[in-house]
Design an enzyme around this catalytic site. Sequence first.
Site, mmCIF file in Angstrom:
data_model
loop_
_atom_site.group_PDB
_atom_site.id
_atom_site.type_symbol
_atom_site.label_atom_id
_atom_site.label_comp_id
_atom_site.label_asym_id
_atom_site.label_seq_id
_atom_site.Cartn_x
_atom_site.Cartn_y
_atom_site.Cartn_z
ATOM 1 N N ASP A 180 0.802 -1.219 0.000
ATOM 2 C CA ASP A 180 0.000 0.000 0.000
ATOM 3 C C ASP A 180 0.839 1.274 0.000
ATOM 4 O O ASP A 180 2.063 1.238 0.150
ATOM 5 C CB ASP A 180 -0.966 -0.006 1.198
ATOM 6 C CG ASP A 180 -0.288 -0.385 2.503
ATOM 7 O OD1 ASP A 180 0.953 -0.368 2.563
ATOM 8 O OD2 ASP A 180 -0.993 -0.701 3.464
ATOM 9 N N ASP A 231 -7.933 -2.673 13.925
ATOM 10 C CA ASP A 231 -9.311 -2.963 13.488
ATOM 11 C C ASP A 231 -9.353 -4.168 12.536
ATOM 12 O O ASP A 231 -10.366 -4.444 11.921
ATOM 13 C CB ASP A 231 -9.923 -1.727 12.809
ATOM 14 C CG ASP A 231 -9.092 -1.238 11.626
ATOM 15 O OD1 ASP A 231 -8.073 -1.881 11.284
ATOM 16 O OD2 ASP A 231 -9.459 -0.195 11.040
ATOM 17 N N HIS A 274 -7.395 -4.511 9.816
ATOM 18 C CA HIS A 274 -7.053 -4.232 8.419
ATOM 19 C C HIS A 274 -5.750 -4.908 8.003
ATOM 20 O O HIS A 274 -4.824 -5.052 8.792
ATOM 21 C CB HIS A 274 -7.058 -2.729 8.094
ATOM 22 C CG HIS A 274 -5.945 -1.915 8.653
ATOM 23 N ND1 HIS A 274 -6.131 -0.943 9.602
ATOM 24 C CD2 HIS A 274 -4.618 -1.888 8.362
ATOM 25 C CE1 HIS A 274 -4.969 -0.363 9.863
ATOM 26 N NE2 HIS A 274 -4.041 -0.921 9.133
ATOM 27 N N GLU A 309 -9.653 -1.621 4.953
ATOM 28 C CA GLU A 309 -10.340 -1.290 6.200
ATOM 29 C C GLU A 309 -11.634 -2.099 6.331
ATOM 30 O O GLU A 309 -12.156 -2.597 5.329
ATOM 31 C CB GLU A 309 -10.698 0.207 6.190
ATOM 32 C CG GLU A 309 -9.494 1.139 6.151
ATOM 33 C CD GLU A 309 -8.831 1.309 7.509
ATOM 34 O OE1 GLU A 309 -8.848 0.363 8.324
ATOM 35 O OE2 GLU A 309 -8.276 2.398 7.749
HETATM 36 C C1 GLP Z 1 -0.432 0.328 8.556
HETATM 37 C C2 GLP Z 1 -0.074 -0.503 7.324
HETATM 38 C C3 GLP Z 1 -0.341 -1.987 7.549
HETATM 39 C C4 GLP Z 1 0.294 -2.419 8.866
HETATM 40 C C5 GLP Z 1 -0.358 -1.639 9.990
HETATM 41 C C6 GLP Z 1 0.144 -2.049 11.367
HETATM 42 O O1 GLP Z 1 -1.767 0.635 8.618
HETATM 43 N N1 GLP Z 1 -0.815 -0.073 6.172
HETATM 44 O O2 GLP Z 1 0.190 -2.743 6.470
HETATM 45 O O3 GLP Z 1 0.112 -3.808 9.049
HETATM 46 O O4 GLP Z 1 -0.059 -0.258 9.777
HETATM 47 O O5 GLP Z 1 1.377 -1.451 11.613
HETATM 48 P P1 GLP Z 1 2.262 -1.688 12.881
HETATM 49 O O6 GLP Z 1 3.068 -2.895 12.568
HETATM 50 O O7 GLP Z 1 3.098 -0.456 12.996
HETATM 51 O O8 GLP Z 1 1.352 -1.891 14.049
#
Ligand code: GLP
Length: 246
Positions: free
Chosen positions: A70, A139, A141, A146
């Site tokens: 993304d 959440d 995702h 989302e």
């Molecule tokens: C962002 C990214 C996700 C990732 C999420 C959790 O939203 N788009 O791909 O999994 O954060 O990130 P973290 O590992 O910092 O909790």
Amino acid sequence: MLHLNIVNVETPEEMGKAAADVFEAVIHAKPACVMGLATGSTPLPLYRELIAREKAGLIDFSRVRSANLDEYKGLGPDHPQSYRRFMQENLFDHISIKPENTIVPDGLATDIPAMCEAYERKIEDWGGVDIQLLGIGHDGHIGFNEPCDYFPVMTHEVQLTAMTREANKRFFSSIDEVPTSAITMGIGTVMAAKRIVMIITGADKAEILHKVFFGPVTPEVPGSILQFHPDVTLICDAAAAAGLHK
Ligand code: GLP
């Protein structure tokens, strides 16, 4: 149906090593494999480990291809918080992967549907993702898919929820700086990966870990679709693993 291989680790460093073991095996088996990569804090120990292993001569990234999950809409490669920049700084600039073999959705694209289609086509031309790395949002995702009332199939533009913007504001100077939308691989893109490695650490992720793997499969918890993937390795620390035993 789900074939869930669970690896319990103690520390983020151990998680990085366990995940790197899977990547190393895939790259050895297929030197020109396609990695699906993720951003966020959780993958950082993995990226450090991959860099160290190439320096030690254990992995060769020179033929590997990579496609990121993304990107924030509106942020270009030079923006300090863009995911392209994140990938350059935390992985690509330190390994032998060729720049033309790394793709991240273009946050500055003017024709987003065309860019998304080209992104899907590129992954398809490469023969599909061999190994997909995933973190998880609070959440549920995955990528930036989302919670909603259906599973979006292909790469697409998405509005970020207040919860996601709040969670990611730690990287920006204020909440107002956090983009309100993003471009993400679809659930179908992710599910088409031959193999998935999900990494989850911290007590704050225990509840969502439980929902993802043991709750109903629903687009309200996008990661729950992984219950239908045949090859998922879940690597989690003890705090997150509390969610396995609820
Ligand atoms: C962002 C990214 C996700 C990732 C999420 C959790 O939203 N788009 O791909 O999994 O954060 O990130 P973290 O590992 O910092 O909790």
